[in-house]
Write a protein that holds these residues in place. Structure first.
Motif, PDB file in Angstrom:
ATOM      1  N   ASP A 116       0.808  -1.222   0.000  1.00  0.00           N
ATOM      2  CA  ASP A 116       0.000   0.000   0.000  1.00  0.00           C
ATOM      3  C   ASP A 116       0.843   1.275   0.000  1.00  0.00           C
ATOM      4  O   ASP A 116       0.309   2.369  -0.196  1.00  0.00           O
ATOM      5  N   PHE A 117       2.141   1.141   0.251  1.00  0.00           N
ATOM      6  CA  PHE A 117       3.023   2.301   0.300  1.00  0.00           C
ATOM      7  C   PHE A 117       3.646   2.552  -1.064  1.00  0.00           C
ATOM      8  O   PHE A 117       3.956   1.614  -1.799  1.00  0.00           O
ATOM      9  N   ALA A 118       3.836   3.836  -1.387  1.00  0.00           N
ATOM     10  CA  ALA A 118       4.453   4.231  -2.649  1.00  0.00           C
ATOM     11  C   ALA A 118       5.350   5.445  -2.420  1.00  0.00           C
ATOM     12  O   ALA A 118       5.035   6.314  -1.590  1.00  0.00           O
ATOM     13  N   VAL A 119       6.438   5.495  -3.139  1.00  0.00           N
ATOM     14  CA  VAL A 119       7.346   6.642  -3.064  1.00  0.00           C
ATOM     15  C   VAL A 119       6.560   7.911  -3.374  1.00  0.00           C
ATOM     16  O   VAL A 119       5.754   7.955  -4.303  1.00  0.00           O
ATOM     17  N   GLY A 120       6.771   8.924  -2.544  1.00  0.00           N
ATOM     18  CA  GLY A 120       6.097  10.208  -2.718  1.00  0.00           C
ATOM     19  C   GLY A 120       4.838  10.362  -1.890  1.00  0.00           C
ATOM     20  O   GLY A 120       4.339  11.473  -1.743  1.00  0.00           O
ATOM     21  N   GLN A 121       4.330   9.276  -1.351  1.00  0.00           N
ATOM     22  CA  GLN A 121       3.146   9.336  -0.497  1.00  0.00           C
ATOM     23  C   GLN A 121       3.457  10.190   0.727  1.00  0.00           C
ATOM     24  O   GLN A 121       4.577  10.151   1.257  1.00  0.00           O
ATOM     25  N   THR A 122       2.477  10.971   1.188  1.00  0.00           N
ATOM     26  CA  THR A 122       2.690  11.830   2.349  1.00  0.00           C
ATOM     27  C   THR A 122       1.636  11.570   3.420  1.00  0.00           C
ATOM     28  O   THR A 122       0.512  11.156   3.131  1.00  0.00           O
ATOM     29  N   PHE A 123       2.042  11.856   4.655  1.00  0.00           N
ATOM     30  CA  PHE A 123       1.186  11.715   5.828  1.00  0.00           C
ATOM     31  C   PHE A 123       1.475  12.890   6.750  1.00  0.00           C
ATOM     32  O   PHE A 123       2.588  13.407   6.772  1.00  0.00           O
TER      33      PHE A 123
END
Length: 151
Positions: free
Chosen positions: A8-15
């Motif tokens: 579910d994680f991808a480079v560029g994802q933000t939190f």
């Protein structure tokens, strides 16, 4: 909120998460137990120190960052399991009355070669005060479990 597996994680994802306000008593209480140096405990001594005023311990800032991460929507399956930091910096002190928030970005996602049920997610987390000034930057690796195979 759903848990995130490695897939579910991808480079560029933000939190993000926060804010969390830090008071003088919080700074002194943490320092009294974990980092009892005068510039964290005593206003007068702090005023005459490198910090020129009361400043939270960097370890206090790190603990607050962890609290904010746990409350964020990053939510890796299995919990936030740290495998170590590549970077940890405190470019600016945290002061009484600061309201901290975090912004995290996924930098890398990689499956484990030796443990097929898990992988690593590299995350840069920036902790900022109410003026959007950076007070901490960390780049760490999290152990994240893969989605279980369906039967």
């Amino acid at each position: 909120m759903a848990l995130h597996h490695l897939e579910d994680f991808a480079v560029g994802q933000t939190f993000s998460a926060g804010p969390l306000r830090i008071e003088e008593d919080d700074i002194k209480r943490f320092a009294g137990e974990f980092d009892p140096q005068p510039f964290h405990l005593d206003n007068e001594a702090a005023g005459n120190s490198f910090f020129r005023g009361l400043a939270a311990s960097g370890w206090h800032t790190a603990a607050i960052t962890m609290r904010l991460l746990v409350g964020s929507d990053i939510r890796p399956a299995g919990g936030i399991i740290g495998a170590g930091f590549e970077e940890l910096r405190w470019p600016r002190p945290v002061r009484p009355g600061d309201a901290l928030h975090i912004e995290s970005e996924v930098l890398e996602v990689r499956p484990s070669r030796s443990k097929p049920e898990q992988g690593m997610v590299k995350v840069r987390t920036t902790t900022l005060n109410q003026k959007n000034e950076t007070v901490q930057v960390s780049v760490g690796n999290l152990v994240v479990f893969r989605r279980p195979p369906t039967a």
